[in-house]
Design a protein around this motif. Sequence first.
Motif, PDB file in Angstrom:
ATOM      1  N   ALA A   1      14.045   1.108  -7.354  1.00 13.60           N
ATOM      2  CA  ALA A   1      15.027   1.966  -6.683  1.00 13.60           C
ATOM      3  C   ALA A   1      14.847   3.432  -7.085  1.00 13.60           C
ATOM      4  O   ALA A   1      15.098   4.338  -6.287  1.00 13.60           O
ATOM      5  CB  ALA A   1      16.442   1.489  -6.994  1.00 13.60           C
ATOM      6  N   GLY A   2      14.399   3.662  -8.326  1.00 17.42           N
ATOM      7  CA  GLY A   2      14.189   5.023  -8.801  1.00 17.42           C
ATOM      8  C   GLY A   2      13.004   5.720  -8.171  1.00 17.42           C
ATOM      9  O   GLY A   2      12.802   6.921  -8.376  1.00 17.42           O
ATOM     10  N   PHE A   3      12.202   4.981  -7.397  1.00 13.40           N
ATOM     11  CA  PHE A   3      11.066   5.571  -6.691  1.00 13.40           C
ATOM     12  C   PHE A   3      11.430   5.930  -5.254  1.00 13.40           C
ATOM     13  O   PHE A   3      10.553   6.287  -4.461  1.00 13.40           O
ATOM     14  CB  PHE A   3       9.875   4.614  -6.707  1.00 13.40           C
ATOM     15  CG  PHE A   3       9.327   4.354  -8.091  1.00 13.40           C
ATOM     16  CD1 PHE A   3       8.359   5.176  -8.629  1.00 13.40           C
ATOM     17  CD2 PHE A   3       9.808   3.308  -8.853  1.00 13.40           C
ATOM     18  CE1 PHE A   3       7.856   4.939  -9.907  1.00 13.40           C
ATOM     19  CE2 PHE A   3       9.319   3.058 -10.125  1.00 13.40           C
ATOM     20  CZ  PHE A   3       8.348   3.879 -10.652  1.00 13.40           C
ATOM     21  N   TYR A   4      12.700   5.824  -4.930  1.00 14.50           N
ATOM     22  CA  TYR A   4      13.220   6.205  -3.615  1.00 14.50           C
ATOM     23  C   TYR A   4      14.297   7.267  -3.826  1.00 14.50           C
ATOM     24  O   TYR A   4      14.906   7.357  -4.900  1.00 14.50           O
ATOM     25  CB  TYR A   4      13.853   5.012  -2.907  1.00 14.50           C
ATOM     26  CG  TYR A   4      12.906   3.918  -2.471  1.00 14.50           C
ATOM     27  CD1 TYR A   4      12.436   3.849  -1.163  1.00 14.50           C
ATOM     28  CD2 TYR A   4      12.506   2.928  -3.356  1.00 14.50           C
ATOM     29  CE1 TYR A   4      11.583   2.828  -0.753  1.00 14.50           C
ATOM     30  CE2 TYR A   4      11.647   1.901  -2.965  1.00 14.50           C
ATOM     31  CZ  TYR A   4      11.198   1.863  -1.660  1.00 14.50           C
ATOM     32  OH  TYR A   4      10.347   0.852  -1.259  1.00 14.50           O
TER      33      TYR A   4
ATOM     34  N   ILE B   1       2.699  14.658  -0.707  1.00 14.00           N
ATOM     35  CA  ILE B   1       2.172  13.297  -0.751  1.00 14.00           C
ATOM     36  C   ILE B   1       1.504  13.059  -2.100  1.00 14.00           C
ATOM     37  O   ILE B   1       1.120  14.006  -2.801  1.00 14.00           O
ATOM     38  CB  ILE B   1       1.154  13.020   0.374  1.00 14.00           C
ATOM     39  CG1 ILE B   1      -0.065  13.953   0.255  1.00 14.00           C
ATOM     40  CG2 ILE B   1       1.802  13.137   1.743  1.00 14.00           C
ATOM     41  CD1 ILE B   1      -1.222  13.597   1.192  1.00 14.00           C
ATOM     42  N   CYS B   2       1.367  11.796  -2.451  1.00 13.39           N
ATOM     43  CA  CYS B   2       0.594  11.388  -3.623  1.00 13.39           C
ATOM     44  C   CYS B   2      -0.550  10.524  -3.100  1.00 13.39           C
ATOM     45  O   CYS B   2      -0.301   9.517  -2.425  1.00 13.39           O
ATOM     46  CB  CYS B   2       1.472  10.601  -4.587  1.00 13.39           C
ATOM     47  SG  CYS B   2       0.675  10.185  -6.160  1.00 13.39           S
TER      48      CYS B   2
ATOM     49  N   PHE C   1       8.049   7.090  -3.778  1.00 15.06           N
ATOM     50  CA  PHE C   1       7.199   8.127  -4.339  1.00 15.06           C
ATOM     51  C   PHE C   1       7.356   8.151  -5.848  1.00 15.06           C
ATOM     52  O   PHE C   1       8.259   7.516  -6.406  1.00 15.06           O
ATOM     53  CB  PHE C   1       7.535   9.492  -3.732  1.00 15.06           C
ATOM     54  CG  PHE C   1       9.009   9.843  -3.756  1.00 15.06           C
ATOM     55  CD1 PHE C   1       9.666  10.152  -4.934  1.00 15.06           C
ATOM     56  CD2 PHE C   1       9.749   9.864  -2.576  1.00 15.06           C
ATOM     57  CE1 PHE C   1      11.007  10.487  -4.958  1.00 15.06           C
ATOM     58  CE2 PHE C   1      11.097  10.194  -2.577  1.00 15.06           C
ATOM     59  CZ  PHE C   1      11.732  10.503  -3.781  1.00 15.06           C
ATOM     60  N   TYR C   2       6.461   8.874  -6.498  1.00 13.32           N
ATOM     61  CA  TYR C   2       6.506   9.008  -7.964  1.00 13.32           C
ATOM     62  C   TYR C   2       7.914   9.422  -8.378  1.00 13.32           C
ATOM     63  O   TYR C   2       8.437  10.441  -7.922  1.00 13.32           O
ATOM     64  CB  TYR C   2       5.474  10.046  -8.399  1.00 13.32           C
ATOM     65  CG  TYR C   2       5.457  10.371  -9.874  1.00 13.32           C
ATOM     66  CD1 TYR C   2       5.544   9.377 -10.844  1.00 13.32           C
ATOM     67  CD2 TYR C   2       5.343  11.684 -10.292  1.00 13.32           C
ATOM     68  CE1 TYR C   2       5.510   9.692 -12.197  1.00 13.32           C
ATOM     69  CE2 TYR C   2       5.302  12.017 -11.640  1.00 13.32           C
ATOM     70  CZ  TYR C   2       5.387  11.016 -12.582  1.00 13.32           C
ATOM     71  OH  TYR C   2       5.356  11.335 -13.925  1.00 13.32           O
TER      72      TYR C   2
ATOM     73  N   PRO D   1       4.110   4.990  -6.388  1.00 14.69           N
ATOM     74  CA  PRO D   1       3.890   3.672  -6.998  1.00 14.69           C
ATOM     75  C   PRO D   1       3.189   2.641  -6.121  1.00 14.69           C
ATOM     76  O   PRO D   1       3.084   1.480  -6.520  1.00 14.69           O
ATOM     77  CB  PRO D   1       5.323   3.208  -7.241  1.00 14.69           C
ATOM     78  CG  PRO D   1       6.061   3.712  -6.028  1.00 14.69           C
ATOM     79  CD  PRO D   1       5.442   5.056  -5.719  1.00 14.69           C
ATOM     80  N   THR D   2       2.715   3.003  -4.935  1.00 11.45           N
ATOM     81  CA  THR D   2       2.275   1.987  -3.980  1.00 11.45           C
ATOM     82  C   THR D   2       0.783   1.684  -4.041  1.00 11.45           C
ATOM     83  O   THR D   2       0.349   0.627  -3.581  1.00 11.45           O
ATOM     84  CB  THR D   2       2.591   2.440  -2.547  1.00 11.45           C
ATOM     85  OG1 THR D   2       1.823   3.620  -2.245  1.00 11.45           O
ATOM     86  CG2 THR D   2       4.075   2.732  -2.376  1.00 11.45           C
TER      87      THR D   2
END
Length: 396
Positions: free
Chosen positions: A356-359, A169-170, A122-123, A175-176
């Motif tokens: 990793a920073g998006f988890y 949610i985004c 996620f963001y 980032p996906t």
Amino acid sequence: MPSVSNKGLSMPESPIRKLVPFAEKAYKQNKKVYHLNIGQPDIKSPQVAMDAVSLHSLDILAYTRSEGSEEYRKKIANYYKANNINVAHDDIIVTTGGSEALLFAMGSIADVGDEVIIPEPFYANYNGFATASGVKIVPVISKIENNFALPPISEFEKLITSKTKAILICNPGNPTGYLYSKEEIQKLAKVVKKHDLFLVADEVYREFTYDGVEHYSILQEEDLAENGIIIDSVSKRYSMCGARIGCLVSKNKQVINTALKFAQARLSPPTFAQIASEAALKTPQSYFDDVIVEYKERRDTLIKLITAIPGVKIGTPKGAFYCIVELPVKDSDAFAQWLLEDFEYEGETIMVAPAAGFYSSPGVGKNQVRIAYVLNIESLTKAVKILRLALEAYKD
């Protein structure tokens, strides 16, 4: 010596910005750096917005209302109605970027120790907003193998506790680039109604969808009037990241009244930026049509070039302008730093965002990066060539 707060110590670094010192060092070494790390579009902001600021007739740069000017909010409501989202101006609070809208939302619906379920990746700043608000993120993992599709609803229900306040949610995803279908939104709507939760949707990339698939907003679901909260922003829609104007939208009056108290505490959103953002609503559809064509071409080019690199996986984005790429490396943080410090091809290198920073799950995403395809085709092609050569040279 006085000590800083534990909250401050636990605030995560931005995976997008933490490598900036290494990029600056690369500049000083006269390297050209292609920035794949940050969602700063190279598309021009609408001229009508720029003109509105330069041609203003204000004598005093005064405060506006804490919830944003009534005229601007009425025009935002008309924008939503044109997108089949039926809200009124008093369902809207103008914020200093989507970031502040997220902080207001968390502050309005959750107490310290409460939980918000978020599909990951996620963001990255959701981690920071949660830490600042004392909220615990509970991740439900989506995977690159199925293109980061919505996990089964049963996976969400396993995680719901007495502390759970919302699902966030985004859509489309950062980032996906994943775009939730109408059916998926309806499944989420059903589960939040069943468990009396909020459904918070970060919809800042609403205009950016590809392959003929349209965005479906949570507030198009009429029975989510009391459960739904939209987070929005002008940053990406109009390529106006520096304006720092967003909004929080909900038909739940208690949410709006509560968020307004947070808005009053910071006084008001910036006046000039509201003038620009209000004018931007006049942007013709042709602007977005051209932008979508450009981003789709960039997306298709990126996927073609990336999939040709041995050992690399890529998720196919259906919206926004990001994708997650899985690399044949053990630690993408180390790889990203090495790219800036030790690698170049013909005096050029690239900057990526380690994933990793998006988890929030420890150890997940260590071999992934987020790529923002916000560069023109020529620059994007050069950047992927550099990535391919770098992977051939890199020794883990």
